[in-house]
Design a protein around this motif. Structure first.
Motif, short mmCIF file in Angstrom:
data_model
loop_
_atom_site.label_atom_id
_atom_site.label_comp_id
_atom_site.label_asym_id
_atom_site.label_seq_id
_atom_site.Cartn_x
_atom_site.Cartn_y
_atom_site.Cartn_z
N ALA A 1 -3.82 -5.32 12.75
CA ALA A 1 -4.26 -4.21 13.53
C ALA A 1 -4.68 -4.54 15.00
CB ALA A 1 -5.56 -3.43 12.96
N LEU B 1 -2.69 1.83 14.23
CA LEU B 1 -3.40 2.56 13.08
C LEU B 1 -2.80 2.44 11.70
CD1 LEU B 1 -5.41 5.01 12.05
CD2 LEU B 1 -3.39 6.46 12.55
N ILE B 2 -1.32 2.37 11.50
CA ILE B 2 -0.78 1.80 10.28
C ILE B 2 -1.04 0.42 9.95
CG2 ILE B 2 1.53 1.34 9.36
CD1 ILE B 2 2.76 3.70 10.68
N GLY C 1 -4.69 -6.43 7.11
CA GLY C 1 -4.98 -5.34 7.95
C GLY C 1 -5.98 -5.69 9.08
N VAL D 1 0.70 -1.19 0.03
CA VAL D 1 0.09 -0.07 -0.18
C VAL D 1 0.72 1.28 -0.08
CG1 VAL D 1 0.03 0.01 2.45
CG2 VAL D 1 -2.17 1.01 1.14
N TRP D 2 2.12 1.22 0.35
CA TRP D 2 2.90 2.35 0.59
C TRP D 2 3.26 3.01 -1.01
CZ3 TRP D 2 8.11 3.62 -1.25
CH2 TRP D 2 8.57 4.69 -0.65
N GLU E 1 -4.15 12.49 10.74
CA GLU E 1 -4.93 11.29 11.13
C GLU E 1 -4.44 10.43 12.58
OE1 GLU E 1 -6.29 8.28 7.94
OE2 GLU E 1 -5.33 9.75 6.73
N SER F 1 -3.74 -1.39 10.31
CA SER F 1 -5.20 -1.28 10.12
C SER F 1 -5.37 -0.85 8.58
CB SER F 1 -6.12 -0.38 11.12
OG SER F 1 -5.90 0.90 10.80
N ARG F 2 -4.29 -0.06 8.06
CA ARG F 2 -4.61 0.54 6.76
C ARG F 2 -3.94 -0.42 5.81
NH1 ARG F 2 -6.18 5.90 6.98
NH2 ARG F 2 -7.34 6.10 8.77
N LEU G 1 1.45 6.37 3.77
CA LEU G 1 0.43 5.56 3.98
C LEU G 1 -0.94 6.33 4.67
CD1 LEU G 1 -0.52 2.53 3.96
CD2 LEU G 1 0.21 2.19 6.17
N VAL G 2 -0.53 7.20 5.58
CA VAL G 2 -1.87 8.06 6.20
C VAL G 2 -1.31 9.33 6.30
CG1 VAL G 2 -2.57 6.04 7.45
CG2 VAL G 2 -0.79 7.38 8.31
#
Length: 534
Positions: A307, A294-295, A303, A202-203, A283, A297-298, A278-279
């Protein structure tokens, strides 16, 4: 002059052989990892909120200084493997009063370490609180008292956690070491999975570039974020605090210190870069207590599982970081009492468990008071005010202590060129001083300047630290003055000590026979060159 019942005389060197050497090479690394490796679980959110798109630079600046501090400690802890760490090195190099200031500053950080990381540990644990409902309504675990928004359940959890740590450490370091090794190993594996999965799935580098170019903090906010970033690396001293309980410290400590520096720096940079790609930094607001969860979970695919798993592991790894604070504060005060910097009451070792139980209980109690103070500090609505207060306090003691340690490194290179140094900081210039060949550490100068910069930033940007830190040190000086006066000892004068006998005894107890032979040979050569001098 009064002599206490234990026979300890002023200026007498006490090697502390009552402490068992139960710490192995993996245990030594894990004590360091427990103190430093968990810091990213605490620091990531609050630093990213302050430094925004430049958060990786804030981590990098602090990480470079941390690496230099690590190299300095690798040299000093392997050369002088006694409980006390930076305080002991400062005592050897600069004398009693400077040793007191270094010790007091570091004890302050260790007690805050206990408070902050216990609070954050249960912040991760409380990730699961939304799952608890009463009927169709979530349970409210906060109580509003005017400007104070008291997270009462979180406070009770933190108090219970600190009491548990006190009990564990009274019973013995072997119990704590085994606890660290199991949880630390799980955490390293979990961190690796999150980082690799995050970058692979996802990055987005274009988001990092955008944040770096267009989401920059003000200069003051970046300075504040950078000064906070140093807390992501505080705790390396723990390896030297347990040096007196480490088997073959001259061999083990340099390896574990350097390995710790590399692994922690790698994880810190990886998480900071991953977070920005990522976020959005904002956030993290509301997630200062569980930023890594939090990271996780994304991250797609994993995830939903990662998480809650990360929250559970984060709670455990941060909790063992708090555990390292109990160990370090008690070993440090134990060492200070041995050298007449604190009342000898603190040096009393439990006959049953062979641990400095009194020091464990006293400084665990101080951590309890700090925790209560943090939770009852007025602040904005939300559940993170306690973390903000404790984080603000955290870096003062470490930067003050590290600054004195670097000065001691320079002084000891000149004053004590005879003690074997199984490891030396790289980049040295050879010079001649009083007929002896001395290697002057160039990287030590850079480390000193880096720590000085961070200390100035802490004083300028941390509203609680610049008040509480100096007051704590002044209180320690007052206790020191009363104790010295009671025993008829000088307050500002360093007591004469037989460091040669102390060094030989420590090397013998640590079974570092090769270092002992080198030490005796260097002393003999010096005596032959300069008769009548030591």
């Amino acid at each position: 002059m009064q002599i206490p019942p234990d026979g300890h005389r002023p200026g007498e060197i006490v090697a502390g052989s009552e402490l068992r050497r139960d710490v192995t090479v993996w245990g030594s690394y894990m004590w360091g990892y427990a103190a430093v490796g968990a810091d990213i679980y605490t620091a990531l959110g609050i630093i990213t909120l302050a430094a925004l798109g430049l958060a990786p630079l804030a981590f990098l600046a602090a990480g470079v200084v941390f690496a230099l501090v690590g190299l300095c400690y690798a040299e000093l802890a392997s050369s002088y493997p006694l409980a006390g760490g930076g305080q002991y090195f400062t005592l050897r190099g600069l004398g009693d009063f400077s040793g007191l200031i270094a010790g007091a500053a570091l004890v302050l950080d260790y007690t805050i370490d206990i408070s902050l990381f216990t609070v954050v540990a249960f912040g991760y644990f409380n990730y699961f609180l939304p799952w608890f409902t009463f009927g169709h309504h979530a349970i409210d675990f906060t109580l509003n008292l005017g400007q104070i928004h008291l997270a009462w359940l979180w406070l009770l959890e933190s108090v219970a956690g600190i009491l548990l740590l006190i009990w564990l450490n009274v019973r013995g370091i072997k119990v704590s070491t085994n606890f660290n090794e199991v949880i630390g190993t799980i955490a390293i594996v979990a961190q690796t999975v999150i980082v690799l999965a995050g970058f692979a799935l996802v990055w987005k580098p274009e988001i990092v570039s955008h944040e770096f170019l267009f989401d920059r903090p003000s200069l003051s906010d970046f300075a504040f974020g950078s000064s906070l970033a140093i807390i992501a690396f505080v705790g390396l001293e723990t390896i030297s605090q347990v040096a007196q309980e480490t088997r073959r410290p001259a061999t083990i400590i340099p390896r574990t210190s350097i390995g710790l520096v590399l692994s922690v720096l790698l994880f810190a940079m990886a998480f900071s870069v991953l977070a920005i790609g990522l976020v959005h930094p904002t956030e993290f607001r509301g997630h200062e207590g569980d930023p890594v969860a939090l990271i996780a979970s994304r991250i797609p695919i994993i995830g939903i599982v990662a998480a809650p798993l990360t929250a559970a592991i984060g709670a455990l790894i941060v909790f063992i970081s708090a555990n390292s604070g109990v160990v370090s504060s008690s070993r440090l005060s134990y060492s200070m009492a041995q050298f007449d910097l604190l009342p000898t009451w603190f040096a009393k070792v439990s006959r049953k468990f062979q641990t400095p139980a009194r020091a464990v209980i006293v400084f665990g109690g101080v951590a309890l008071l700090q925790t209560v103070f943090a939770f009852f500090t007025p602040g904005p609505a939300g559940k993170t005010a306690a973390i903000d207060v404790l984080a603000d306090l955290y870096a003062f003691g470490a930067t003050t202590g590290y600054l004195l340690v670097f000065i001691s490194l320079f002084v000891l290179r000149f004053k004590d060129p005879f003690t074997p140094r199984p490891y030396k900081m790289p980049l040295n210039i050879r010079i001649t001083y009083k007929g002896n060949q001395v290697w002057f550490p160039v990287l030590g100068v850079l480390g000193f300047l880096g720590v000085l910069f961070f200390l100035v930033m802490v004083v300028l940007t941390h509203q609680y630290a610049r008040i509480v830190g100096p007051l704590w040190v002044l209180a320690a000086i007052g206790l020191f003055a009363m104790y010295r006066r009671k025993r008829g000892l000088p307050i500002f004068k360093t007591l004469p000590r037989d460091w040669v006998t102390a060094t030989r005894r420590v090397l013998l107890e640590a079974e570092e026979f090769q270092s002992l032979e080198e030490y005796d040979a260097a002393l003999q050569e010096h005596r032959e060159r300069s008769p009548g001098q030591e």
